[in-house]
Design an enzyme around this catalytic site. Structure first.
Site, short mmCIF file in Angstrom:
data_model
loop_
_atom_site.label_atom_id
_atom_site.label_comp_id
_atom_site.label_asym_id
_atom_site.label_seq_id
_atom_site.Cartn_x
_atom_site.Cartn_y
_atom_site.Cartn_z
N CYS A 169 -1.73 8.72 2.82
CA CYS A 169 -1.60 8.24 1.44
C CYS A 169 -2.86 8.56 0.65
O CYS A 169 -2.80 8.82 -0.54
CB CYS A 169 -1.29 6.75 1.43
SG CYS A 169 -2.41 5.79 2.43
N GLU B 273 0.88 -1.17 0.00
CA GLU B 273 0.00 0.00 0.00
C GLU B 273 0.91 1.21 0.00
O GLU B 273 1.58 1.49 0.99
CB GLU B 273 -0.91 -0.05 1.24
CG GLU B 273 -2.21 0.66 1.04
CD GLU B 273 -2.12 2.11 1.46
OE1 GLU B 273 -1.69 2.92 0.60
OE2 GLU B 273 -2.45 2.41 2.60
#
Ligand code: ADP
Length: 511
Positions: free
Chosen positions: A281, A247
């Site tokens: 993110c 990720e």
């Protein structure tokens, strides 16, 4: 042993010449402690203990493992004030942001505890010779799963993927970020207190070399962090032929269509862009606004930005805290400078707030931006809100897709059907309509990236099943079986032809 501090260029924690890592509070600069980076041999010893403990852990019922994790979730909930304090002193984020980490983790644990027993149960599949053969798939854990995690969500990102891995029967070894190790150790201590055996959940401390040693020893690696490090980990995992999920970074677009409710869109954009001071993110990092409402939207978002409370104070009503590292602070400034040099205008904010702490930065709104600027193409990880005028939805979608990343996205519109249709044209792991980041807060939805944002998915059944390898078992029930040296017989050929006809003409039987 006295730690010798290296020049503080990037992190508020730095590696000394004697492999000690100082951990600091980014708001006060107080030293929270120091950790010693573990060597490859030490990491291997930890993984060996995890391997030895794994068969007994996997032999427990799935429901029993779920029960222990729910017990841990209750302990974390009970000690949430202490968790919030640790997160805040490690990252400088606001109290509500820290509480969100606890709350989302709690939701994820309940979600998997409620669903995993069913998803991990052996599944009977269609066999080619019904009745004669029984075909089943068993979910087997990989063994020892390793986790390498970042500093921005030191509780949530460190622990969230461990939950399904543990429920699936893996033992786990976590290397938390060297910037925020004490948050993870707090959560893991509570796991042991809940009754999860010590060798089932272990921590290793250190930076890149400790992380690399972990990749070299475990049976599966789940990584959350930068794209550059993700690439290194993926190639190391490929060499060993172990599975991995990554990720990574993002540069999430948000599109405001002309029919959107401007108040909801303006305030929602700020929520998406300023969550954890932009150090997420899935932060909203570039905003495309349809031309007819552009000027009104700019005025509106400035109005809302004026109401954003930035402070190091306690209190759930504070909207934004400090940045965590010098590196993010400097990159935020560099992106602003690059944009301004190329013609952008800072219409709100744009400066540090040393009066609040050494790493506070104002929420900053930029206009006149375009794709020649870093602020529209590279991940910033700071509280920037760059607004770009677009002709129409088509241009917005084209620009949204004009990026190396593809993690999350958002669209604001009053036409929900059209919003959903446009969503599927964005190259990203998820899209939120009329909100931001809620896909991530919804544990049933798989979360992860396309392009340079990573591979694999967390959350949802996908996030659990990555931690198991399917094992297929076929049983011949010995109906009409007799000794034979070949499967050939005129009868078998007739049966094969009959089955073929049945499959073709009676597809509803699905054999
Ligand atoms: P950031 O510093 O922006 O969080 P990184 O990807 O550098 O992003 O760090 C995320 C995690 O990866 C941290 O726990 C870090 O210690 C670890 N890490 C950094 N480099 C490596 C590497 N080469 N191998 C394994 N882990 C690494």
């Amino acid at each position: 042993m006295v730690a010798v501090e290296a020049p503080r260029t990037q992190f508020q924690s730095t590696i000394s010449t004697r492999e000690q890592i100082l951990v600091r509070n980014p708001v006060t600069d107080d030293i929270l402690g120091h950790i010693e980076a573990m060597t490859a041999e030490q990491v291997q010893a930890v993984v060996a203990r995890a391997k030895a403990a794994q068969p007994a852990w996997a032999a427990r019922q799935v429901k029993e493992r779920c029960r222990l994790l729910l017990k841990w979730a209750d302990l974390l909930w009970k000690h949430q004030a202490a968790a919030i304090q640790r997160i805040r002193e490690a990252t400088g984020k606001n109290a509500f942001g820290a509480w969100e980490e606890v709350a989302v983790l709690d939701t994820i644990t309940h979600y998997y505890a409620n669903h995993a027993p069913q998803w991990l149960a052996p599944q009977t599949r269609r066999s080619v010779l019904p009745i004669k053969h029984t075909a089943r798939v068993y979910c087997k854990p990989w063994g020892v799963a390793g986790f390498i995690t970042p500093w921005n969500y030191p509780l949530l990102n460190a622990i969230q993927d461990m939950i399904p891995a543990l429920i699936a029967g893996n033992t786990v070894v976590l290397k938390p970020s060297e910037v925020t190790p004490y948050v993870a150790s707090f959560a893991v201590d509570l796991m042991h207190e809940a009754g999860i055996p010590r060798d089932v959940v272990q921590l290793v401390y250190g930076a890149a070399s400790t992380g690399a040693a972990l990749v070299d020893s475990v049976d599966y690696i789940a990584f959350t962090g930068s794209t550059a490090t993700g690439r290194r980990i993926a190639s190391r995992a490929a060499e060993r032929l172990i599975g991995c999920s990554l990720e990574l970074g993002g540069k999430d677009p948000l599109i405001v269509l002309a029919d959107a409710d401007l108040d909801l869109a303006a305030s929602g954009t700020l929520v998406g862009a300023l969550e954890n001071a932009g150090q997420v993110c899935i932060s909203t990092e570039r905003i495309y606004v349809e031309a007819p409402i552009y000027d009104a939207f700019v005025a509106k978002i400035i109005d809302y930005a004026k109401q954003v409370v930035v402070s190091p104070a306690e209190g759930m009503e504070i909207h934004m805290g400090s940045l965590t590292n010098d590196r993010e602070l400097e990159r935020t400034e560099a992106h602003i400078a690059d944009a301004v040099a190329k013609g952008a205008k800072v219409v709100y904010g744009g400066k540090r707030r040393p009066d609040l702490g050494p790493r506070f930065f104002e929420p900053t709104i930029l206009t006149n931006v375009d794709h020649s600027m870093k602020v529209m193409t590279e991940e910033t990880f700071g509280p920037l809100v760059p607004l770009m005028k677009v002709r129409d939805a088509e241009e917005a979608i084209r620009l949204a897709n004009d990026n190396e990343y593809g993690l999350s996205a958002a669209i604001f519109t009053a036409d929900l059907r059209r919003g959903e249709q446009l969503a599927t044209r964005i190259d990203s792991g998820d899209v939120n309509i009329n909100t931001t980041q809620w896909t991530f807060g919804t544990p049933s939805l798989p979360m992860g990236g396309v392009k340079n944002s990573g591979m694999g998915r967390r959350n949802g059944p996908e996030g659990l099943l990555r931690f198991v390898r399917p094992q297929s078992v076929l049983v011949d029930n010995q109906l009409m079986s007799k000794p034979q040296l070949s499967l050939y017989s005129p009868f078998n050929i007739r049966v094969a032809m009959l089955l073929r006809r049945v499959r073709r003409w009676l597809p509803m039987l699905r054999i």
